[in-house]
Design an enzyme around this catalytic site. Structure first.
Site, PDB file in Angstrom:
ATOM      1  CE  LYS A  36      -2.362   1.791   3.576  1.00  0.00           C
ATOM      2  NZ  LYS A  36      -2.197   3.268   3.498  1.00  0.00           N
ATOM      3  CG  ASP A  68      -4.837   4.485   1.540  1.00  0.00           C
ATOM      4  OD1 ASP A  68      -5.967   4.937   1.314  1.00  0.00           O
ATOM      5  OD2 ASP A  68      -4.368   4.347   2.687  1.00  0.00           O
ATOM      6  CE  LYS A 128      -7.468   6.623   4.138  1.00  0.00           C
ATOM      7  NZ  LYS A 128      -6.039   6.307   4.083  1.00  0.00           N
ATOM      8  CG  ASP A 150     -11.867  18.275  -4.667  1.00  0.00           C
ATOM      9  OD1 ASP A 150     -12.807  19.084  -4.852  1.00  0.00           O
ATOM     10  OD2 ASP A 150     -10.696  18.630  -4.510  1.00  0.00           O
ATOM     11  CB  THR A 160      -9.688   1.881  11.244  1.00  0.00           C
ATOM     12  OG1 THR A 160      -8.518   2.299  10.540  1.00  0.00           O
ATOM     13  CG2 THR A 160     -10.458   0.917  10.374  1.00  0.00           C
ATOM     14  NE  ARG A 167       0.991   3.022  12.951  1.00  0.00           N
ATOM     15  CZ  ARG A 167       0.122   3.910  13.403  1.00  0.00           C
ATOM     16  NH1 ARG A 167       0.552   4.908  14.151  1.00  0.00           N
ATOM     17  NH2 ARG A 167      -1.150   3.813  13.100  1.00  0.00           N
TER      18      ARG A 167
HETATM   19  O1  C5P Z   1       0.219   1.363  10.958  1.00  0.00           O
HETATM   20  P1  C5P Z   1      -1.209   0.931  10.785  1.00  0.00           P
HETATM   21  O2  C5P Z   1      -1.378  -0.574  10.768  1.00  0.00           O
HETATM   22  O3  C5P Z   1      -2.159   1.618  11.731  1.00  0.00           O
HETATM   23  O4  C5P Z   1      -1.554   1.434   9.300  1.00  0.00           O
HETATM   24  C1  C5P Z   1      -2.851   1.377   8.760  1.00  0.00           C
HETATM   25  C2  C5P Z   1      -2.835   1.951   7.374  1.00  0.00           C
HETATM   26  O5  C5P Z   1      -4.132   1.890   6.823  1.00  0.00           O
HETATM   27  C3  C5P Z   1      -2.379   3.402   7.300  1.00  0.00           C
HETATM   28  O6  C5P Z   1      -1.578   3.536   6.133  1.00  0.00           O
HETATM   29  C4  C5P Z   1      -3.669   4.198   7.146  1.00  0.00           C
HETATM   30  O7  C5P Z   1      -3.482   5.338   6.330  1.00  0.00           O
HETATM   31  C5  C5P Z   1      -4.571   3.190   6.433  1.00  0.00           C
HETATM   32  N1  C5P Z   1      -6.009   3.364   6.675  1.00  0.00           N
HETATM   33  C6  C5P Z   1      -6.573   3.254   7.919  1.00  0.00           C
HETATM   34  N2  C5P Z   1      -7.927   3.422   8.095  1.00  0.00           N
HETATM   35  C7  C5P Z   1      -8.707   3.651   7.038  1.00  0.00           C
HETATM   36  C8  C5P Z   1      -8.148   3.742   5.757  1.00  0.00           C
HETATM   37  C9  C5P Z   1      -6.782   3.574   5.618  1.00  0.00           C
HETATM   38  O8  C5P Z   1      -5.845   3.024   8.897  1.00  0.00           O
HETATM   39  N3  C5P Z   1     -10.015   3.734   7.185  1.00  0.00           N
END
Ligand code: C5P
Length: 234
Positions: free
Chosen positions: A34, A61, A63, A66, A121, A213
């Protein structure tokens, strides 16, 4: 659908990204990558071409959110990249999602998967109600946004695994659920709010999990990735 584990390469440079991806060189696996705003804004479309050239699938990603015309024209630009999945915010309305789909579809009719972010999330139900003034429950809100995305012709949504079954109920089993918010009990939730484990996500019906992470910041990222794959795909 048997999906995949998507690794969020949230790095600020190509050098750091390739240092990370090179860790997988001897493992024989090419994780689904991603590319988010941080990396794309730092490196531009060339980073997509380079990661694709290394044989990875790419979820871009960005998002988009607009007015429909701007989203359509931006998606037209992105359609020239060989990406596998990209996204918009469902909050942009059905008209915006339809415009995104139109822009993303190439002259030969092909296009990457297009999915819609429902509620981030990191957003709790309490914040959604108090700050965004959305009075419905999180589950109903996500299912409603997913139904809008389906009506606009999209392929699925980004949601928490905790809402995956409500989305499937509203939109059918073939409608994709791509779910970040993946954490093991011993890892920090950080800014994420609606979380579960890879095996929990599988049990709840997620098609793809997005893990950042817990893999990128692990002492052994390849081992952490392999554990996620084993726990999610069985
Ligand atoms: O590090 P972590 O596991 O929290 O990363 C989650 C990834 O998913 C991040 O890149 C974040 O931008 C993306 N994301 C998210 N929630 C969403 C859409 C995308 O955490 N609803």
């Amino acid at each position: 659908m048997k999906g995949d584990v998507i690794v969020a390469c949230d790095f600020d440079s190509a050098a750091r990204t390739f240092e990370f991806l090179d860790l997988f060189a001897d493992s024989g696996c090419k994780p689904f990558v991603k590319i988010g705003m941080e990396l794309y804004y730092a490196e531009g479309p060339q980073i997509v071409r380079e990661i694709k050239a290394r044989g990875h699938k790419v979820f871009l990603d960005l998002k988009l959110h607009d007015i429909p015309n701007t989203v359509k024209k931006s998606m037209r630009v992105l359609s020239s990249l060989d990406i596998d999945m990209c996204n918009v915010h469902a909050a942009g309305t059905k008209a915006m999602m339809e415009a995104a789909l139109e822009g993303l579809t190439r002259p030969d009719g092909s296009r990457p998967l297009l999915i819609a972010v429902t509620q981030l999330t990191s957003t709790s139900e309490e914040r959604m109600k108090e700050e965004l003034l959305i009075p419905a429950s999180m589950e109903d809100t996500v299912a409603h946004y997913a139904a809008n995305a389906k009506a606009a012709g999209l392929d699925g949504v980004v949601c928490s695994p905790l809402e995956a079954s409500a989305v499937k109920e509203a939109c059918g089993n073939g409608f994709l659920t791509v779910t970040p918010g993946i954490r093991y009990p011993d890892s920090a939730s950080s800014d994420q709010s609606r979380i579960t484990t890879p095996s929990g996500a599988r049990a709840l019906g997620s098609d793809f999990i997005v893990v950042g992470r817990p893999v990128t910041a692990a002492a052994d990222p390849v081992a952490a990735y392999n554990k996620c794959v084993k726990d999610f795909l069985g």
